[in-house]
Motif scaffolding. Structure first.
Motif, short mmCIF file in Angstrom:
data_model
loop_
_atom_site.label_atom_id
_atom_site.label_comp_id
_atom_site.label_asym_id
_atom_site.label_seq_id
_atom_site.Cartn_x
_atom_site.Cartn_y
_atom_site.Cartn_z
N LEU A 46 12.94 76.31 53.67
CA LEU A 46 13.89 75.22 53.84
C LEU A 46 14.78 75.07 52.60
CD1 LEU A 46 11.57 72.56 55.53
CD2 LEU A 46 13.22 74.09 56.61
N LEU A 47 14.26 75.45 51.44
CA LEU A 47 15.06 75.37 50.22
C LEU A 47 16.30 76.24 50.32
CD1 LEU A 47 15.48 74.44 47.33
CD2 LEU A 47 13.93 76.25 46.57
N GLY A 48 16.21 77.36 51.03
CA GLY A 48 17.40 78.18 51.22
C GLY A 48 18.51 77.41 51.91
N LEU A 49 18.16 76.55 52.87
CA LEU A 49 19.16 75.72 53.53
C LEU A 49 19.67 74.62 52.60
CD1 LEU A 49 17.36 75.37 56.99
CD2 LEU A 49 19.12 77.00 56.35
N VAL A 50 18.76 74.01 51.86
CA VAL A 50 19.16 72.96 50.93
C VAL A 50 20.11 73.51 49.87
CG1 VAL A 50 18.30 71.36 49.17
CG2 VAL A 50 17.06 71.63 51.31
N LEU A 51 19.86 74.74 49.42
CA LEU A 51 20.70 75.33 48.38
C LEU A 51 22.14 75.53 48.84
CD1 LEU A 51 18.40 78.02 46.70
CD2 LEU A 51 19.34 75.94 45.67
N VAL A 52 22.34 75.72 50.13
CA VAL A 52 23.71 75.85 50.62
C VAL A 52 24.51 74.60 50.26
CG1 VAL A 52 25.15 76.03 52.68
CG2 VAL A 52 23.09 77.44 52.48
N VAL A 53 23.94 73.43 50.55
CA VAL A 53 24.63 72.17 50.27
C VAL A 53 24.60 71.86 48.77
CG1 VAL A 53 24.72 69.70 50.76
CG2 VAL A 53 24.05 71.31 52.55
N ALA A 54 23.45 72.04 48.13
CA ALA A 54 23.32 71.68 46.72
C ALA A 54 24.21 72.54 45.84
CB ALA A 54 21.86 71.82 46.29
N SER A 55 24.17 73.86 46.03
CA SER A 55 24.99 74.75 45.20
C SER A 55 26.47 74.57 45.50
CB SER A 55 24.58 76.20 45.43
OG SER A 55 23.23 76.40 45.10
N GLY A 56 26.80 74.41 46.78
CA GLY A 56 28.19 74.16 47.12
C GLY A 56 28.71 72.89 46.49
#
Length: 462
Positions: A46-56
């Motif tokens: 799930l962190l992979g999905l969170v990173l999309v928003v967080a890193s963006g």
């Protein structure tokens, strides 16, 4: 280093807390360990999905900050929170409803029941995890990496206290086992998020004069910004998810060589995690600075390529020093470090062999990770993603081929080959566009960068 140092401390504190938590859970028996291991695997997915928003969010905010666009920065923050709310809802509700099925798909018996107990707490609390990442990135996007470090230290220190109390139940505390571990993690995240929200409220800058009306931007502007955040963060999320997937396949290949090989790989991997987090700290810092420089160039009407190339050279130098130092450390200290984790001669031998072979892997890997942050934040995210996908494919293929004649050492050599392929693809020169060929705009590094930087600038001014 001013940006990267606190990021490394933040990452390291999380690893230390998770290792100590695993120690307390280990006393509950193998089913509990299996349940918590599955829970950690699901959260990493799930962190992979969170990173999309967080890193963006980090990149978009740093770009707006560098451009002096305070209204745009506010728009990024509002869009990020809406994406966080939507993502949390889409993950927490189905995850909670399917918790028994998720646990049963990987485990059975007592282990599956314990994993379901963890998910009963973890999925409803997923919003805390997501929100903390967004809150941290809102600080990092304006160049403040110290505040996330402080809140991470607070949350992880609280976790170190709560874990033994809620897992084992000394004195008046109930012994809740795996459920207690999940509750301890949730409570520590809730406290850290509350403190982060308080700090952000105190430091929130006033609205810029002549900016957006008090009721907020139009819905269309937030939708456009949400799409921009997602598009900008997608390469970071894809990179992480691809590496996680290949790591799982790699573990399966190692398992063919027996339990000592798997255990030795596990010990060596924990040691590598400590040193490679430094590479990811440099990556985050470089991404923040690259986005800021790109935004500042946009404000000045200048070409960002020169500043970004200079940043890439500095980043490569720092990453090279860290990678070489890590390689030498692993080669020289492999045996004494391994002795801290195991006294089994077979496991220790496998771990030492892995760490010494990793010395060849760490230097190119450090360069790939750090330079990837520059590329992705400067608007050239496709290149590192392509490099990672080809490199990881080369790693698995070469590792499988070499493991025949060389045993498990062939898998370790495959890691080095994969990192070298990634680095070669990342450093391939892009064709330059002739200035003025499509107008009088500034020179770009190539068609990929031109299109993505134009997208960033178009969305930023939407």
């Amino acid at each position: 280093m001013a940006l990267a140092g606190p990021v490394y401390g933040e990452l390291l504190s999380g690893v230390v807390a998770s290792v100590v938590g695993a120690y307390w859970v280990a006393g509950l028996g193998a089913p509990a360990v299996a349940a918590v291991t599955l829970a950690g695997t699901v959260e990493n997915l799930l962190l992979g999905l969170v990173l999309v928003v967080a890193s963006g969010t980090t990149v978009r905010l740093a770009h707006a900050h560098g451009a002096g666009d305070r209204a745009g920065a506010g728009r990024v923050a509002r869009a990020a929170w809406r994406l966080c709310a939507l993502g949390s809802l889409l993950i927490a509700v189905p995850g909670f409803l399917a918790r028994d099925r998720i646990a049963g798909a990987f485990l059975d018996g007592e282990a599956a029941a314990l994993a379901a107990d963890w998910f009963t707490v973890a999925f409803p609390a997923f919003a805390l995890f997501f929100a903390q990442r967004i809150a941290d990135e809102l600080f990092k996007g304006v160049g403040d990496t110290r505040t996330p470090l402080r809140t991470a230290l607070l949350g992880n220190a609280l976790l170190l206290v709560l874990d033994p109390l809620l897992i084992l139940g000394p004195g008046p505390f109930p012994a809740l086992g795996v459920t207690g571990a999940a509750l301890a993690l949730t409570a520590s995240r809730a406290v850290a998020l509350a403190v982060t929200a308080l700090l952000r409220r105190r430091r929130r800058p006033p609205a810029p004069a002549g900016g957006l009306p008090a009721e907020g931007p139009p819905a269309e502007g937030l939708l456009a910004e949400g799409r921009a955040i997602t598009a900008t963060g997608a390469p970071f999320g894809l990179d992480f998810t691809a590496r996680m997937g290949v790591g799982t396949v790699q573990l399966g290949l190692v398992a063919a060589f027996g339990v000592p090989a798997v255990a030795g790989y596990g010990v060596g991997y924990r040691v590598l995690l400590i040193v490679t987090m430094a590479f990811y700290a440099v990556r985050q810092a470089a991404a923040i600075e690259a986005a800021r420089l790109t935004g500042a160039a946009r404000r000045a009407g200048a070409d960002p390529a020169t500043a970004v190339r200079s940043l890439a050279r500095d980043t490569a130098g720092l990453a090279g020093v860290l990678g070489a130092g890590a390689a030498l450390l692993c080669a020289a200290a492999a045996r004494p470090v391994t002795a801290l984790f195991t006294d089994d001669p077979a496991v220790a031998g496998e771990a030492v062999g892995f760490l010494r072979m990793a010395g060849l892997y760490l230097l190119p890997y450090a360069l790939v990770v750090a330079l990837g942050g520059v590329h992705q934040a400067a608007g050239a995210g496709r290149r590192p993603v392509v490099a990672v996908l080809f490199g990881l494919t080369a790693q698995l293929a070469s590792g499988a081929a070499l493991s025949g004649p060389f045993g498990v050492r062939g898998l370790w050599a495959g890691m080095t080959i994969g990192a070298l392929v990634q680095l070669a693809l990342l450093l391939l020169p892009l064709p330059r566009r002739r200035a003025g060929a499509t107008g009088d705009g500034p020179l770009r590094n190539g068609p990929e960068e031109a299109s993505e930087i134009r997208l960033i600038e178009r969305n930023a001014s939407a």
